[in-house]
Motif scaffolding. Structure first.
Motif, PDB file in Angstrom:
ATOM      1  N   SER A  37       0.833  -1.208   0.000  1.00 40.32           N
ATOM      2  CA  SER A  37       0.000   0.000   0.000  1.00 40.32           C
ATOM      3  C   SER A  37       0.866   1.255   0.000  1.00 40.32           C
ATOM      4  CB  SER A  37      -0.961   0.009   1.199  1.00 40.32           C
ATOM      5  OG  SER A  37      -1.912   1.045   1.077  1.00 40.32           O
ATOM      6  N   TYR A  40       2.568   1.914   3.243  1.00 39.19           N
ATOM      7  CA  TYR A  40       1.596   2.434   4.211  1.00 39.19           C
ATOM      8  C   TYR A  40       1.409   3.946   4.047  1.00 39.19           C
ATOM      9  CZ  TYR A  40       1.461  -1.987   6.883  1.00 39.19           C
ATOM     10  OH  TYR A  40       1.284  -3.291   7.270  1.00 39.19           O
ATOM     11  N   PRO A 275      -9.549  12.331   8.168  1.00 41.24           N
ATOM     12  CA  PRO A 275     -10.832  11.611   8.199  1.00 41.24           C
ATOM     13  C   PRO A 275     -12.048  12.523   8.372  1.00 41.24           C
ATOM     14  CG  PRO A 275      -9.622  11.291  10.248  1.00 41.24           C
ATOM     15  CD  PRO A 275      -8.682  11.968   9.304  1.00 41.24           C
ATOM     16  N   ALA A 332      -6.640   8.028  15.520  1.00 39.14           N
ATOM     17  CA  ALA A 332      -7.404   6.868  15.084  1.00 39.14           C
ATOM     18  C   ALA A 332      -8.417   6.455  16.139  1.00 39.14           C
ATOM     19  CB  ALA A 332      -6.455   5.712  14.768  1.00 39.14           C
ATOM     20  N   THR A 337     -11.198   4.254  14.372  1.00 41.55           N
ATOM     21  CA  THR A 337     -10.562   3.474  13.324  1.00 41.55           C
ATOM     22  C   THR A 337      -9.167   3.084  13.794  1.00 41.55           C
ATOM     23  OG1 THR A 337      -9.994   3.391  10.969  1.00 41.55           O
ATOM     24  CG2 THR A 337      -9.733   5.525  12.078  1.00 41.55           C
ATOM     25  N   TYR A 340      -3.454   2.419  10.677  1.00 42.68           N
ATOM     26  CA  TYR A 340      -3.209   1.935   9.316  1.00 42.68           C
ATOM     27  C   TYR A 340      -4.033   2.729   8.298  1.00 42.68           C
ATOM     28  CZ  TYR A 340      -1.960  -2.526  11.761  1.00 42.68           C
ATOM     29  OH  TYR A 340      -1.443  -3.491  12.581  1.00 42.68           O
ATOM     30  N   GLU A 341      -5.333   2.859   8.594  1.00 42.56           N
ATOM     31  CA  GLU A 341      -6.233   3.505   7.637  1.00 42.56           C
ATOM     32  C   GLU A 341      -5.856   4.966   7.429  1.00 42.56           C
ATOM     33  OE1 GLU A 341     -10.990   4.265   6.768  1.00 42.56           O
ATOM     34  OE2 GLU A 341     -10.345   3.770   8.813  1.00 42.56           O
ATOM     35  N   LEU A 342      -5.520   5.649   8.519  1.00 46.73           N
ATOM     36  CA  LEU A 342      -5.191   7.064   8.398  1.00 46.73           C
ATOM     37  C   LEU A 342      -3.912   7.265   7.590  1.00 46.73           C
ATOM     38  CD1 LEU A 342      -6.054   8.401  11.969  1.00 46.73           C
ATOM     39  CD2 LEU A 342      -7.520   8.192   9.954  1.00 46.73           C
ATOM     40  N   CYS A 344      -2.477   5.212   5.387  1.00 49.65           N
ATOM     41  CA  CYS A 344      -2.667   4.803   3.988  1.00 49.65           C
ATOM     42  C   CYS A 344      -3.591   5.748   3.235  1.00 49.65           C
ATOM     43  CB  CYS A 344      -3.232   3.385   3.918  1.00 49.65           C
ATOM     44  SG  CYS A 344      -2.092   2.096   4.455  1.00 49.65           S
ATOM     45  N   GLY A 345      -4.405   6.489   3.982  1.00 50.52           N
ATOM     46  CA  GLY A 345      -5.406   7.331   3.345  1.00 50.52           C
ATOM     47  C   GLY A 345      -4.951   8.723   2.962  1.00 50.52           C
TER      48      GLY A 345
END
Length: 356
Positions: A37, A40, A275, A332, A337, A340-342, A344-345
């Motif tokens: 990804s 990251y 986010p 997060a 959340t 990871y999501e933050l 990668c986003g």
């Protein structure tokens, strides 16, 4: 040239420090650094370049692997999800890639091939996550079929923890199943992800596969000494405005001032990867103090209550969204959340600026 003040500082030395920390946890294991990804969200080439002391790289697909090969990286590279089509087999061999085998379809592709080039295969065992991998009772037959291929096959046995950061009982159950199967085989073994590296030394085995901890975020609910954030997402205040008690801020009027308040507008939003679902109260670091986000996140802006900094805050002041001084895990958690999501986003319009 980037004119908006938002940027993601990438602390290169932190990557190297975090890898050293992995080796401190697992000194007797080889390290497969997980850089899928786009590393990251940090940049796959940049990350690989700082993690050359790892024993190999783990990626999600051939596209990521080819980027690394084209940039001259000679490390072992493992395709963690294996091949997505039969046509990829020749490409994987051409680029000297190792790959997971987790399904009978992938096994059939190998059996249909007349390739005689030696293969390094990471055989995936499902120990309870029930995502990818063969069942325990299938493994011996799969190994027999792999050994019957025209090509010499070097097998690694791998599995993946489902909740090493949450459930000790289930993690130990998975590890027990894995060890029972691995005990009958003479091959390298790998099951430990970041949480496994941090919490379960008995899971380190021959290879560990750290991901999130390499980027300075924590795979567990505890803070891990020695890990440093690799990304600091930051921007600047572009507006300051006093509002009276009872007035509201932002779309939908979701936040109402309980006192006369100084509202700072920071140039960052969900178009940058911050986010949108971040609630009021999510901290933003300004002048070293955690100030609360107020109102809804917009595409390009957020609003922050800086009343308590009124005597020193000015337009142009730096605002840190996460990173040094404000762990991404804190944000997060506020957003319901994971780090990871933050990471990668963060979108491509945010320039990554390298810093040592």
């Amino acid at each position: 040239m980037a004119y908006r003040p938002v940027k993601a500082l990438i602390h290169l030395n932190a990557l190297q420090q975090n890898l050293r920390q992995v080796k401190t946890f697992a000194p007797d294991s080889k390290v497969l650094a997980i850089i899928k990804s786009n590393g990251y969200g940090h940049g796959i080439e940049r990350v690989a370049g700082q993690l050359t002391q790892a024993d190999g790289y783990g990626v999600a697909c051939i596209d990521e692997a080819i980027v690394l090969r084209q940039k001259g990286f000679l490390h072992p590279i493992v395709l963690l999800e294996g091949l997505f089509s039969e046509a990829e087999l020749s490409i994987a061999i051409q680029h000297r890639l190792e790959f997971a085998v987790h399904s009978f379809l992938q096994l059939e592709w190998l059996k249909n091939s007349a390739i005689k080039t030696p293969l390094n295969i990471w055989l995936k065992l499902d120990t309870g996550m029930h995502r990818l991998g063969f069942q325990v009772h299938e493994i011996q037959n799969v190994i027999a079929e792999l050994k019957a291929l025209p090509a010499p096959v070097n097998i690694h046995l791998m599995s993946h923890f489902a909740s090493a950061d949450e459930s000790e009982a289930f993690t130990q159950k998975q590890l027990s199943i894995f060890n029972q199967v691995a005990g009958n085989l003479k091959c390298p073994r790998s099951i430990a992800n970041s949480a496994g590296v941090q919490r379960y030394p008995e899971s380190h085995l021959d290879w560990v596969r750290p991901g999130i901890m390499l980027y300075g975020a924590c795979a567990t609910s505890e803070t891990v000494p020695g890990l440093k954030p690799v990304m600091t997402l930051m921007s600047q205040i572009i507006s300051l405005k006093w509002i009276e008690a009872g007035e509201t801020v932002g779309y939908g009027q979701t936040w109402q001032a309980s006192r006369r308040s100084l509202i700072a507008v920071v140039a960052i939003g969900y178009g940058d990867g911050y986010p949108r679902h971040a609630p009021s109260g999510t901290p933003v670091l300004i002048h070293g103090e955690r100030m609360p986000l107020v109102g809804r996140v917009s595409m390009d802006m957020i609003t922050v209550d800086v009343t308590d900094l009124a005597e020193k805050v000015t337009i142009g002041d730096e605002a840190i969204l996460w990173g040094q001084g404000l762990p991404v895990d804190v944000i997060a958690d506020a957003c319901g959340t994971i780090g990871y999501e933050l990471l990668c986003g963060v979108t491509q319009r945010v320039p990554r600026v390298e810093e040592r």
